[in-house]
Design a protein around this motif. Structure first.
Motif, PDB file in Angstrom:
ATOM      1  N   MET A 153     -23.366 -20.043  17.284  1.00 40.40           N
ATOM      2  CA  MET A 153     -24.677 -20.439  16.823  1.00 40.40           C
ATOM      3  C   MET A 153     -24.769 -20.226  15.322  1.00 40.40           C
ATOM      4  O   MET A 153     -24.202 -19.293  14.787  1.00 40.40           O
ATOM      5  CB  MET A 153     -25.767 -19.624  17.511  1.00 40.40           C
ATOM      6  CG  MET A 153     -25.987 -19.997  18.959  1.00 40.40           C
ATOM      7  SD  MET A 153     -27.498 -19.345  19.682  1.00 40.40           S
ATOM      8  CE  MET A 153     -27.481 -17.659  19.227  1.00 40.40           C
ATOM      9  N   THR A 176     -27.562 -20.505  11.760  1.00 43.54           N
ATOM     10  CA  THR A 176     -28.959 -20.440  11.349  1.00 43.54           C
ATOM     11  C   THR A 176     -29.136 -21.148  10.022  1.00 43.54           C
ATOM     12  O   THR A 176     -28.320 -21.002   9.113  1.00 43.54           O
ATOM     13  CB  THR A 176     -29.419 -18.974  11.211  1.00 43.54           C
ATOM     14  OG1 THR A 176     -29.222 -18.323  12.460  1.00 43.54           O
ATOM     15  CG2 THR A 176     -30.878 -18.884  10.827  1.00 43.54           C
ATOM     16  N   VAL A 191     -32.112 -21.731   7.025  1.00 46.60           N
ATOM     17  CA  VAL A 191     -33.384 -21.269   6.493  1.00 46.60           C
ATOM     18  C   VAL A 191     -34.001 -22.389   5.663  1.00 46.60           C
ATOM     19  O   VAL A 191     -33.320 -23.021   4.856  1.00 46.60           O
ATOM     20  CB  VAL A 191     -33.197 -20.006   5.623  1.00 46.60           C
ATOM     21  CG1 VAL A 191     -34.465 -19.653   4.891  1.00 46.60           C
ATOM     22  CG2 VAL A 191     -32.734 -18.852   6.483  1.00 46.60           C
ATOM     23  N   GLU A 202     -36.799 -20.295  10.088  1.00 45.35           N
ATOM     24  CA  GLU A 202     -35.409 -20.043  10.458  1.00 45.35           C
ATOM     25  C   GLU A 202     -35.119 -20.860  11.701  1.00 45.35           C
ATOM     26  O   GLU A 202     -35.760 -20.651  12.737  1.00 45.35           O
ATOM     27  CB  GLU A 202     -35.172 -18.560  10.725  1.00 45.35           C
ATOM     28  CG  GLU A 202     -35.313 -17.703   9.494  1.00 45.35           C
ATOM     29  CD  GLU A 202     -35.097 -16.227   9.768  1.00 45.35           C
ATOM     30  OE1 GLU A 202     -34.770 -15.857  10.919  1.00 45.35           O
ATOM     31  OE2 GLU A 202     -35.262 -15.447   8.820  1.00 45.35           O
ATOM     32  N   LEU A 203     -34.207 -21.784  11.593  1.00 47.28           N
ATOM     33  CA  LEU A 203     -33.841 -22.648  12.710  1.00 47.28           C
ATOM     34  C   LEU A 203     -32.458 -22.264  13.196  1.00 47.28           C
ATOM     35  O   LEU A 203     -31.507 -22.230  12.407  1.00 47.28           O
ATOM     36  CB  LEU A 203     -33.840 -24.120  12.286  1.00 47.28           C
ATOM     37  CG  LEU A 203     -35.213 -24.732  11.999  1.00 47.28           C
ATOM     38  CD1 LEU A 203     -35.688 -24.383  10.614  1.00 47.28           C
ATOM     39  CD2 LEU A 203     -35.153 -26.224  12.186  1.00 47.28           C
ATOM     40  N   THR A 204     -32.342 -21.962  14.471  1.00 38.00           N
ATOM     41  CA  THR A 204     -31.052 -21.636  15.073  1.00 38.00           C
ATOM     42  C   THR A 204     -30.502 -22.900  15.721  1.00 38.00           C
ATOM     43  O   THR A 204     -31.229 -23.596  16.422  1.00 38.00           O
ATOM     44  CB  THR A 204     -31.209 -20.530  16.127  1.00 38.00           C
ATOM     45  OG1 THR A 204     -31.820 -19.400  15.504  1.00 38.00           O
ATOM     46  CG2 THR A 204     -29.875 -20.124  16.696  1.00 38.00           C
ATOM     47  N   ALA A 255     -27.808 -22.886   5.011  1.00 43.16           N
ATOM     48  CA  ALA A 255     -27.202 -22.162   6.121  1.00 43.16           C
ATOM     49  C   ALA A 255     -27.027 -20.714   5.707  1.00 43.16           C
ATOM     50  O   ALA A 255     -26.657 -20.419   4.568  1.00 43.16           O
ATOM     51  CB  ALA A 255     -25.852 -22.765   6.476  1.00 43.16           C
ATOM     52  N   ASP A 311     -26.503 -14.360   8.292  1.00 42.41           N
ATOM     53  CA  ASP A 311     -27.347 -13.407   9.006  1.00 42.41           C
ATOM     54  C   ASP A 311     -28.747 -13.492   8.418  1.00 42.41           C
ATOM     55  O   ASP A 311     -29.006 -12.953   7.342  1.00 42.41           O
ATOM     56  CB  ASP A 311     -26.785 -11.991   8.859  1.00 42.41           C
ATOM     57  CG  ASP A 311     -27.582 -10.954   9.638  1.00 42.41           C
ATOM     58  OD1 ASP A 311     -28.620 -11.308  10.242  1.00 42.41           O
ATOM     59  OD2 ASP A 311     -27.159  -9.792   9.657  1.00 42.41           O
ATOM     60  N   PRO A 312     -29.670 -14.178   9.091  1.00 44.20           N
ATOM     61  CA  PRO A 312     -30.998 -14.397   8.512  1.00 44.20           C
ATOM     62  C   PRO A 312     -31.783 -13.112   8.270  1.00 44.20           C
ATOM     63  O   PRO A 312     -32.688 -13.086   7.462  1.00 44.20           O
ATOM     64  CB  PRO A 312     -31.701 -15.283   9.540  1.00 44.20           C
ATOM     65  CG  PRO A 312     -30.957 -15.113  10.797  1.00 44.20           C
ATOM     66  CD  PRO A 312     -29.544 -14.759  10.421  1.00 44.20           C
ATOM     67  N   SER A 313     -31.431 -12.035   8.933  1.00 47.75           N
ATOM     68  CA  SER A 313     -32.166 -10.790   8.753  1.00 47.75           C
ATOM     69  C   SER A 313     -31.910 -10.174   7.387  1.00 47.75           C
ATOM     70  O   SER A 313     -32.680  -9.340   6.920  1.00 47.75           O
ATOM     71  CB  SER A 313     -31.831  -9.786   9.843  1.00 47.75           C
ATOM     72  OG  SER A 313     -30.469  -9.404   9.763  1.00 47.75           O
TER      73      SER A 313
END
Length: 89
Positions: A1, A3, A5, A44-46, A80, A83-85
């Motif tokens: 997967m 992510t 942003v 945030e789109l996964t 892309a 790690d979006p966190s």
């Protein structure tokens, strides 16, 4: 997967009451040196699988069509992230 942003901001000529409220609160709370604040939105789109250029293009189209109001907002970033966190932290 993967992510992706998407950051959306009000166009520069659009009033930003939330940004103004934050800008006036910062000095009262002891945070000096800021000359302005603009309030935006982040999505945030996964996606399934790897984030390819085709996926990014699809996200760009969705950002302009659905995630933003092109009359008053600009899509300022579609990127892309691993790690979006921790993105932009």
């Amino acid at each position: 997967m993967g992510t992706v942003v998407v950051d959306v901001m009000p166009k520069p000529e659009i009033l930003d009451p939330q940004g103004k409220a934050v800008a006036s609160a910062l000095p009262r709370l002891g945070f000096g040196g800021f000359t302005g604040v603009r309030q935006g939105r982040r999505f945030e789109l996964t996606v399934e699988g790897e984030v390819t250029e085709a996926v990014l293009e699809q996200v760009r189209q969705a950002a302009v069509t659905l995630l933003s109001n092109p009359v008053i907002e600009d899509v300022v970033r579609v990127e892309a992230v691993a790690d979006p966190s921790v993105a932009d932290a």
